[in-house]
Design an enzyme around this catalytic site. Structure first.
Site, mmCIF file in Angstrom:
data_model
loop_
_atom_site.group_PDB
_atom_site.id
_atom_site.type_symbol
_atom_site.label_atom_id
_atom_site.label_comp_id
_atom_site.label_asym_id
_atom_site.label_seq_id
_atom_site.Cartn_x
_atom_site.Cartn_y
_atom_site.Cartn_z
ATOM 1 N N SER A 28 -54.641 32.498 -16.156
ATOM 2 C CA SER A 28 -54.328 33.080 -14.883
ATOM 3 C C SER A 28 -54.853 32.136 -13.713
ATOM 4 O O SER A 28 -56.159 31.848 -13.670
ATOM 5 C CB SER A 28 -54.864 34.530 -14.630
ATOM 6 O OG SER A 28 -55.085 34.810 -13.431
ATOM 7 N N HIS A 53 -49.925 31.988 -16.326
ATOM 8 C CA HIS A 53 -49.877 33.276 -15.452
ATOM 9 C C HIS A 53 -49.874 33.295 -14.089
ATOM 10 O O HIS A 53 -51.078 32.872 -13.713
ATOM 11 C CB HIS A 53 -50.809 34.230 -16.297
ATOM 12 C CG HIS A 53 -51.042 35.754 -16.006
ATOM 13 N ND1 HIS A 53 -49.776 36.563 -16.709
ATOM 14 C CD2 HIS A 53 -51.382 36.445 -14.963
ATOM 15 C CE1 HIS A 53 -50.071 38.006 -16.043
ATOM 16 N NE2 HIS A 53 -51.135 37.752 -15.085
ATOM 17 N N ASP A 55 -50.264 34.839 -10.602
ATOM 18 C CA ASP A 55 -50.483 36.475 -10.264
ATOM 19 C C ASP A 55 -50.000 36.446 -8.492
ATOM 20 O O ASP A 55 -50.586 35.603 -7.923
ATOM 21 C CB ASP A 55 -52.014 36.748 -10.192
ATOM 22 C CG ASP A 55 -52.447 37.099 -11.777
ATOM 23 O OD1 ASP A 55 -51.756 38.031 -12.046
ATOM 24 O OD2 ASP A 55 -53.071 36.394 -12.028
ATOM 25 N N MET A 57 -49.625 39.000 -5.375
ATOM 26 C CA MET A 57 -50.044 40.089 -4.850
ATOM 27 C C MET A 57 -49.765 40.162 -3.400
ATOM 28 O O MET A 57 -49.604 39.221 -2.767
ATOM 29 C CB MET A 57 -51.772 39.983 -4.896
ATOM 30 C CG MET A 57 -52.319 39.756 -6.313
ATOM 31 S SD MET A 57 -53.893 39.972 -6.338
ATOM 32 C CE MET A 57 -54.199 39.904 -7.794
ATOM 33 N N HIS A 86 -46.634 37.464 -12.586
ATOM 34 C CA HIS A 86 -47.047 38.848 -12.708
ATOM 35 C C HIS A 86 -46.956 39.431 -11.423
ATOM 36 O O HIS A 86 -47.757 39.242 -10.509
ATOM 37 C CB HIS A 86 -48.310 39.027 -13.194
ATOM 38 C CG HIS A 86 -49.037 40.353 -13.086
ATOM 39 N ND1 HIS A 86 -50.435 40.628 -13.519
ATOM 40 C CD2 HIS A 86 -48.679 41.775 -13.116
ATOM 41 C CE1 HIS A 86 -50.751 41.838 -13.513
ATOM 42 N NE2 HIS A 86 -49.745 42.331 -13.394
ATOM 43 N N MET A 88 -47.495 41.859 -8.601
ATOM 44 C CA MET A 88 -48.212 43.127 -8.182
ATOM 45 C C MET A 88 -47.737 43.131 -6.836
ATOM 46 O O MET A 88 -48.602 43.129 -6.001
ATOM 47 C CB MET A 88 -49.620 42.764 -8.574
ATOM 48 C CG MET A 88 -50.166 42.762 -9.836
ATOM 49 S SD MET A 88 -51.571 41.866 -10.212
ATOM 50 C CE MET A 88 -51.501 40.443 -10.166
ATOM 51 N N MET A 157 -52.784 46.365 -18.606
ATOM 52 C CA MET A 157 -53.999 45.913 -17.759
ATOM 53 C C MET A 157 -54.993 46.370 -18.113
ATOM 54 O O MET A 157 -55.222 47.658 -18.386
ATOM 55 C CB MET A 157 -53.563 46.617 -16.382
ATOM 56 C CG MET A 157 -52.612 45.797 -15.475
ATOM 57 S SD MET A 157 -52.483 44.122 -15.492
ATOM 58 C CE MET A 157 -54.169 43.846 -14.578
ATOM 59 N N ASP A 192 -54.280 41.757 -19.754
ATOM 60 C CA ASP A 192 -54.796 40.837 -18.476
ATOM 61 C C ASP A 192 -55.881 41.996 -17.931
ATOM 62 O O ASP A 192 -55.838 42.887 -17.583
ATOM 63 C CB ASP A 192 -53.375 41.042 -17.543
ATOM 64 C CG ASP A 192 -53.703 40.240 -16.475
ATOM 65 O OD1 ASP A 192 -54.656 39.670 -16.170
ATOM 66 O OD2 ASP A 192 -52.618 40.113 -15.544
HETATM 67 C C1 DX5 Z 1 -55.889 40.590 -12.035
HETATM 68 C C2 DX5 Z 1 -54.918 39.961 -12.547
HETATM 69 C C3 DX5 Z 1 -55.091 38.756 -13.471
HETATM 70 C C4 DX5 Z 1 -56.465 38.263 -13.329
HETATM 71 C C5 DX5 Z 1 -57.326 38.572 -14.548
HETATM 72 O O1 DX5 Z 1 -55.414 41.554 -10.740
HETATM 73 O O2 DX5 Z 1 -53.567 40.391 -12.838
HETATM 74 O O3 DX5 Z 1 -54.112 38.031 -13.956
HETATM 75 O O4 DX5 Z 1 -56.471 36.877 -12.845
HETATM 76 O O5 DX5 Z 1 -58.484 37.764 -14.312
HETATM 77 P P1 DX5 Z 1 -59.877 37.395 -15.403
HETATM 78 O O6 DX5 Z 1 -59.354 36.851 -16.654
HETATM 79 O O7 DX5 Z 1 -60.809 36.857 -14.683
HETATM 80 O O8 DX5 Z 1 -60.169 39.023 -15.569
HETATM 81 ZN ZN ZN Z 2 -52.029 38.970 -14.100
#
Ligand code: DX5
Ligand code: ZN
Length: 235
Positions: A28, A53, A55, A57, A86, A88, A157, A192
């Site tokens: 990620s 991956h 992320d 947001m 992903h 969010m 999650m 994740d």
């Molecule tokens: C959190 C993200 C993850 C995050 C995971 O909201 O969706 O993908 O980067 O991070 P680690 O592996 O550091 O917990």
């Molecule tokens: Zn993620």
């Protein structure tokens, strides 16, 4: 005689997410250096992963803001990895086309904000990409039960989404086993949040096959070694 493929068959062939059945590590980018994302992704690609991956947001569904289709479209030119996005964000249906145009191979959306998952999954498939359904730690398995078989991946999650480097929540991981029973062997189960060489074997033992890891990889100076440590722990 030429072969005329239907749009559906062609879309099927274009899907790049590795078929279920192998353990894949998906770094990620959240803990990477955002000022040199292309280099950071290049390092994990060199280390032999197939998936990255991404992320996304929006500061609304989660209390943090990262990147969107503009940055992903630029990154696409520098990487051949499977782009596992992903989302969010509160209205993934509204922005999906932009992400598809930017070149993502896969979109995971949150079941908590999509009232009609069946139509959305179909739309993603028609566009030739794979679809993932995600549940927050407090969302029960029952919420995805009706739609799970339509998706290519279920994302569990194991932290509250929004930030990297949080602690793994075992009670959220306990949903993996019942989900595996529902979906069978042909759908990926991605986990994740808080995945490292200690927690990775726990989730693979429960039936997960796709491991997102941000902090455990990008906080280390040698990303290849960090990836190998997680791989080794799962053997
Ligand atoms: C959190 C993200 C993850 C995050 C995971 O909201 O969706 O993908 O980067 O991070 P680690 O592996 O550091 O917990
Ligand atoms: Zn993620």
């Amino acid at each position: 005689m030429g072969i005329i493929r239907s749009r559906k068959v062609q879309a099927e062939m274009n899907r790049r997410m590795p078929k279920a059945g192998t353990i894949e590590i998906a770094p990620s980018i959240l803990s990477a250096d955002f000022a040199k994302l292309a280099d950071e992704i290049g390092q994990v690609e060199k280390a032999g992963v197939k998936i990255v991956h991404l992320d996304v947001m929006d500061g609304h569904f989660v209390p943090n803001i990262t990147i969107g289709p503009v940055v992903i479209g630029k990154l696409r030119k520098y990487s051949n990895l499977v782009f596992d996005s992903h989302l969010m964000i509160s209205e993934p249906e509204r922005y999906a086309d932009e992400f598809i145009k930017a070149g993502v191979d896969h979109i995971t959306f949150h079941i908590e904000v999509v009232p009609n998952p069946t139509d959305f999954i179909k739309k993603l498939h028609d566009a030739g990409i794979t679809a993932g359904l995600c549940l927050n730690p407090e969302t029960p398995v029952g919420k995805i039960e009706k739609y799970a078989h339509l998706a290519d991946m279920i994302l569990v999650m194991t932290v509250h989404p929004g930030f990297g480097g949080q602690s793994f929540m075992q009670e959220a991981a306990d949903k993996i086993k019942p989900i595996r029973q529902i979906v069978g062997p042909n759908i990926r189960i991605e986990v994740d949040g808080g995945i490292d060489s200690k927690t990775a074997p726990i989730v693979t033992g429960l039936g997960a096959d796709t491991l997102v890891a941000g902090y455990a990889i990008f906080s280390r100076p040698n990303r290849a070694e960090a990836i190998e440590a997680i791989r080794k722990a799962c053997r």
